[in-house]
Design a protein around this motif. Structure first.
Motif, short mmCIF file in Angstrom:
data_model
loop_
_atom_site.label_atom_id
_atom_site.label_comp_id
_atom_site.label_asym_id
_atom_site.label_seq_id
_atom_site.Cartn_x
_atom_site.Cartn_y
_atom_site.Cartn_z
N PRO B 167 0.81 -1.21 0.00
CA PRO B 167 0.00 0.00 0.00
C PRO B 167 0.85 1.27 0.00
O PRO B 167 0.54 2.22 -0.72
CB PRO B 167 -0.82 -0.14 1.29
CG PRO B 167 -0.95 -1.61 1.49
CD PRO B 167 0.37 -2.18 1.02
N ILE B 172 -1.12 4.44 -1.19
CA ILE B 172 -2.45 4.39 -0.59
C ILE B 172 -2.37 4.08 0.90
O ILE B 172 -1.38 3.54 1.39
CB ILE B 172 -3.39 3.39 -1.32
CG1 ILE B 172 -2.72 2.03 -1.52
CG2 ILE B 172 -3.83 3.94 -2.65
CD1 ILE B 172 -3.53 1.08 -2.39
N ASP B 177 -9.68 0.55 0.55
CA ASP B 177 -10.51 -0.61 0.25
C ASP B 177 -9.68 -1.79 -0.25
O ASP B 177 -8.90 -1.66 -1.19
CB ASP B 177 -11.52 -0.18 -0.83
CG ASP B 177 -12.62 -1.21 -0.98
OD1 ASP B 177 -12.88 -1.93 0.01
OD2 ASP B 177 -13.20 -1.30 -2.08
N GLY B 178 -9.82 -2.91 0.42
CA GLY B 178 -9.24 -4.16 -0.08
C GLY B 178 -7.74 -4.34 0.12
O GLY B 178 -7.16 -5.25 -0.46
N VAL B 179 -7.09 -3.50 0.94
CA VAL B 179 -5.65 -3.68 1.12
C VAL B 179 -5.31 -4.22 2.51
O VAL B 179 -4.15 -4.44 2.82
CB VAL B 179 -4.84 -2.39 0.87
CG1 VAL B 179 -5.15 -1.83 -0.49
CG2 VAL B 179 -5.11 -1.34 1.93
N GLY B 181 -5.19 -7.02 4.06
CA GLY B 181 -4.29 -8.18 4.14
C GLY B 181 -2.87 -7.85 3.72
O GLY B 181 -1.94 -8.60 3.98
N LYS B 182 -2.66 -6.71 3.03
CA LYS B 182 -1.33 -6.35 2.54
C LYS B 182 -0.61 -5.40 3.48
O LYS B 182 0.55 -5.05 3.24
CB LYS B 182 -1.46 -5.69 1.17
CG LYS B 182 -2.10 -6.57 0.10
CD LYS B 182 -1.04 -7.12 -0.82
CE LYS B 182 -1.66 -7.97 -1.91
NZ LYS B 182 -0.63 -8.65 -2.70
#
Lengths: 388, 607
Positions: B167, B172, B177-179, B181-182
């Motif tokens: 990210p 970001i 949104d949607g990160v 797990g990273k």
């Protein structure tokens, strides 16, 4: 011959490793598979939305940046949530995905993981064997978009068997249809994506559909890559479908007409149809009485002035766009095309754009002109119909 | 003609100059005598060293020539180590052991009162730096901070190298949104200046013994601003000119190969130049860009493509910075390079040739002084050459690559761990990789006694000639396309790299390219290291998201105002770095990139 297998490939969010997937994509299309490539750094939401709209048989995810167990599981879960469990998920990540990881991923619903050292042939064989059989009974669509996607697949499959699927009479036409055509590399895709951005910003509730075409390689599959560059069009308010020409000349697919007819009555504010890059003699929308407005996108590098006389679409298009007008040649191109259009003595517009530039005023102009057509929609459409 | 065209001309002209000098040395007796005199003088002044077995060796080995033409060819075409055009090395002694230590027969401590300390470096203000700079970054800022302290606990100098999570690399926030797990995976999660304060807590950022390297390009200028802001929070504004370190900030290679670009190319280059203008002026010890071929090589390019694109990118940056009005002798010495080293024959001399081309180009096309001519190189062994099948062979691959890297006189080097194809390297394999370097440099007698120990063989010379010609051909092609930027926008380099990558895979598949354990001599056994996965616990990821939310809430009003100010500056076309410095005080990374993208657009990927 059975219809080509359609699959979607992508690289997860925050991951730019696209070297493997590029190689694999080429191998797939060489073996008759149609690949819709979504690109790298793509979210679960983008991937599932695209897979649903494109109604692919499977999603191939290439992950090299970790977090794969969670990411693949999220893709499977979201597909399930959206009622699209018949879209399968497979993938790989060289050595980054261990055998234990792969086992965990399979338990969560992933079909298979290709490990480092798997040959390209093995991957192609796997896809053909597992995703090549005709679909069984489809699950009931859970959303409007999914239903639409299923119907488009039926049309495309029927066209492959050269059966007329449906009449092309439109019953309740609800959308304005705009056709974009022009030579390859003129920047049609980028231009459309920039128009979509303006549309989404100005119409907080509006929806738009895009029917995008890419050529099938003779005797092979097709790489449908428009989505990868259309960054603004990956949005819930945009329904996009990528089609391969499947052997038909002229820039469209055998199923285009019926697909377009269906989209035109599906309550979108606009339906945009983009042809493949076309030649001088092409007039792709001639037979499609559905298109309200045609836009010819030109590259300033069209060759000698005489070449302009041969481009049929210059007679037919409502709007001619000279894109890449930042190139040196663009001023000459504008003058020459302007003269060429004057011969027609029709109400045609000529607009210069630089689609790759953010907030380009030329694209703003084009957007305004297209929006104006909406204001007195009936008149131009009726009038235009003979020509288009 | 772009500067690249001028560089090509400069190299051609210089090569002709060399031939002229050879001819002159043979026809002009006085010139010939002068050269011979100088040559004998160099040889006479070269100290002799004794190996542990008692073998006497000169500290600088030179070819056995006594004919003035050949002497001219050597001195002008190659140059002595540390002398123009730097084919044999950017510095005079590179990896050699300090003289007196050897003469004294002591190999251990460098603290004996012999004056060696500090001297090797040429900078009396700080102690010699260890070559060690371990790339690390994991979980949250405080976790990475702990790792930094662990890694540097026994070192005289603290050289940190920071890896960021996905990210952050894409500009970001951890709450995007949607990160989730990273967050903290594969690097450290940085969202705000407060994270940056935590990341380097306990280190004296203004000390001459400290330097920080940050491997990030897409949002580099924002991260740079956060680093400066964090330093100011801890040490006050006077620390800024003392900051030492490197930020990668290489946009061209991102577009060509690595795909971590977040703004359109021109906007990215403008933000980069804004930052470089600021740092060269305010932070004279900072390296604001690391021009990187590594990722080009890893993406599948040929070695020649790697060198050609890296060098041409470098010249394009130099052209941009000069066009901004930054003096070449100010930015020239602040440029550094990063190359891949694999096992193809080109690597026998790839960095040597690159060093020569850079020096001639900078001197003759840009008018750079001696410090601006140096191609300062960090090398990493090829990650792509390492494979999962029978992975222990990777030790041999890396060892051979290290050998090539040192034969090319790289200034620093990172050796990969054999378990890299599987995961973030584990301690066991990291140790083996690091010790591989120590064995070559410190244990073996290959590099520590004599400069030029392996330079100048007929084969190496043949590779040099062929590689230089091929690089110049690439330059000509890029020039024909209108220069680097135009070629990048045309996807030229990108397509060439992808094509080469495809060919490479095809060659492996067809068996034309031998990979032991994969397409030859397979034992069929599937061995894999035992991998302990270092995953970021969800609890930590949640902590990062929570404190980001708190930061955003506290600063909401101020954030809006500074962002408005920032975009106004961007719109007016002024240097936006000072406004970024203000913005990072109250805005998160994602807030800034998001707002900037509204103004300059997002990067449209090239496929």
């Amino acid at each position: 011959m059975p219809a080509p297998i359609r699959i979607l490939t992508a690289v997860p969010i925050c991951d730019g490793h696209d070297s493997a997937i590029n190689t694999i994509n080429l191998e797939f299309i060489r073996h008759g598979i149609e690949v819709i490539y979504l690109g790298y750094h793509r979210s679960v939401g983008d991937i599932v939305r695209a897979a649903l709209q494109e109604d692919v048989r499977a999603i191939g995810v290439s992950s090299y940046n970790g977090g794969h167990v969670e990411f693949f599981a999220e893709v499977v879960d979201l597909l399930r949530k959206r009622g699209a469990s018949d879209i399968k998920v497979f993938g790989g990540g060289g050595g980054t995905i261990t055998h234990d990881d792969a086992a965990a991923m399979k338990r969560k619903g992933v079909d298979t993981i290709f490990f480092a050292g798997t040959s390209l042939t093995e991957m192609v064989d796997y896809v053909r064997k597992n995703y090549g059989k005709p679909r069984e009974k489809r699950p009931r669509p859970k959303s409007f978009d999914q239903e639409l996607a299923h119907k488009l697949s039926e049309i495309e499959e029927a066209a492959g068997k050269s059966r007329k699927h449906r009449t092309s009479k439109i019953k309740h036409r609800t959308s304005k249809v705009i056709g974009f055509t022009g030579p390859g590399g003129a920047g049609k895709t980028t231009l459309i994506d920039e128009l979509v951005l303006r549309f989404l910003n100005q119409n907080p509730k509006g929806r738009i559909a895009i029917l995008s075409h890419d050529p099938s390689v003779i005797g092979e599959g097709a790489l449908l890559g428009d989505r990868a560059t259309m960054i603004n069009s990956q949005d819930d308010r945009v329904f996009m479908r990528s089609m391969a020409t499947r052997g038909q000349a002229g820039g469209l697919s055998p199923a285009t007409h019926d697909c377009l007819a269906l989209l035109a009555e599906s309550n979108f504010d606009y339906v945009i149809i983009e042809t493949v890059g076309t030649g001088q003699e092409a007039m792709p929308f001639q037979k499609n009485g559905i298109v309200d407005l045609t836009v010819l996108v030109m590259n300033p590098d069209y060759g000698s002035r005489l070449q302009l006389q041969k481009i049929v679409m210059l007679d037919l298009a409502n709007i001619v766009v000279v894109n890449k007008s930042d190139l040196q040649r663009a001023r000459t191109a504008h003058t020459e095309i302007e003269q060429r259009l004057e011969q027609n003595r029709r109400d045609q517009q000529l607009i210069d754009t630089v689609a790759k530039r953010h907030r380009d005023p030329g694209v703003d102009d084009l957007f305004d002109v297209i929006s104006m057509v909406g204001r007195d929609r009936r008149a131009p459409r009726r009038r235009g119909r003979e020509n288009l | 003609m772009s500067k690249l065209g001028q560089v090509v001309e400069a190299i051609e002209k210089y090569n002709k100059f060399v031939l002229d000098q050879v001819k002159r040395a043979r026809t002009d007796e006085q010139f010939g005598r002068e050269l011979l005199g100088r040559w004998n003088d160099i040889k006479a002044k070269t100290p002799v060293t004794h190996t542990p077995t008692g073998l006497p060796l000169p500290r600088l080995a030179l070819p056995e020539i006594d004919e003035p033409g050949e002497i001219a060819r050597y001195l002008f075409d190659e140059g002595l180590p540390g002398e123009f055009p730097f084919l044999n090395g950017a510095y005079r002694e590179m990896y050699l052991e300090p003289v007196r230590e050897i003469e004294a027969g002591s190999y251990g401590r460098k603290t004996s009162a012999n004056g060696a300390k500090g001297k090797a470096n040429g900078d009396g203000a700080r102690p010699p730096e260890e070559p060690t700079r371990l790339f690390s970054g994991l979980m949250l800022a405080e976790d990475t901070n702990e790792r930094f302290h662990y890694l540097t606990q026994h070192q005289r100098t603290q050289r940190l190298s920071t890896a960021f999570d996905g990210p952050t690399l894409y500009g970001i926030d951890s709450d995007a949104d949607g990160v989730f797990g990273k967050v903290g995976e594969g690097g450290v999660a940085i969202d705000t200046v407060e994270d940056m304060v935590r990341l380097y807590d306990g280190f004296d950022l203004g000390s001459p013994n400290f330097s920080a390297s940050m491997t990030i390009s897409g949002p580099a200028s924002i991260i740079m601003a956060m680093y400066i802001a964090a330093a100011k929070r801890r040490f006050g504004p006077k620390v800024v000119p003392k900051l030492r370190g490197t930020i990668q900030a290489d946009i061209f290679k991102e577009v060509q190969a690595q795909n971590e670009t977040i703004f359109p190319i021109e906007a990215s280059l403008r933000f980069l130049t804004d930052m470089v203008e600021f740092t060269t002026h305010e932070m004279p010890r900072w390296y604001p860009i690391s021009i990187s071929g590594y990722h080009i090589g890893e993406a599948g390019s040929t070695p020649v493509q790697q060198a050609a694109y890296t060098l041409s990118n470098g010249f394009a940056y130099a052209e941009m910075f000069a066009a901004r009005g930054i003096p070449v002798d100010q930015f020239g010495p602040r440029l550094s390079f990063f190359l891949d080293c694999g096992l193809d024959a080109e690597y026998i001399a790839l960095a040597r040739v690159s060093r020569r081309i850079w020096a001639i180009g900078m001197r003759d096309a840009f008018g750079a002084g001696p410090r601006g001519q140096l191609f300062k190189l960090h090398t990493q062994t090829s990650g792509r050459s390492l494979i999962a099948a029978e992975f222990k062979n990777n030790l041999t691959r890396t060892a051979a690559e290290l050998m090539l890297a040192y034969m090319n006189a790289t200034n620093s080097c990172h050796s990969n761990s054999a378990d890299e194809p599987f995961t973030t390297p584990s301690e066991e394999w990291i140790r083996l990789a690091a010790h591989g370097q120590a064995i070559l440099l410190e244990e073996s007698g290959i590099f520590k006694h004599t400069m030029n120990m392996l330079s100048g063989s007929p084969g190496m010379k043949a590779v040099e000639r062929a590689v230089e010609a091929a690089i110049l051909d690439e330059f000509r092609e890029i020039e024909r396309l209108g220069g680097v930027l135009a070629a990048v926008e045309d996807r030229y380099q990108r397509s060439q790299i992808q094509n080469a990558a495809h060919r490479y895979e095809q060659q492996i598949y067809e068996g034309i390219r031998t990979i032991i354990g994969l397409n030859k001599y397979r034992n069929g056994e599937d061995d894999a290291p035992e991998i302990k996965l270092a995953r970021t616990p969800r609890k930590k990821q949640q902590l990062q998201v929570d404190r980001l939310a708190k930061f955003k809430k506290t600063n909401a009003d101020k954030a809006k105002r500074t962002l408005d100010k920032l975009v106004a500056v961007v719109d007016r076309g002024e240097n936006c770095f000072p406004a970024l410095l203000e913005a990072v005080e109250v805005c998160s990374l994602g807030q800034i990139t998001g707002r900037l993208q509204e103004v300059v657009g997002r990067f449209r990927p090239m496929v």
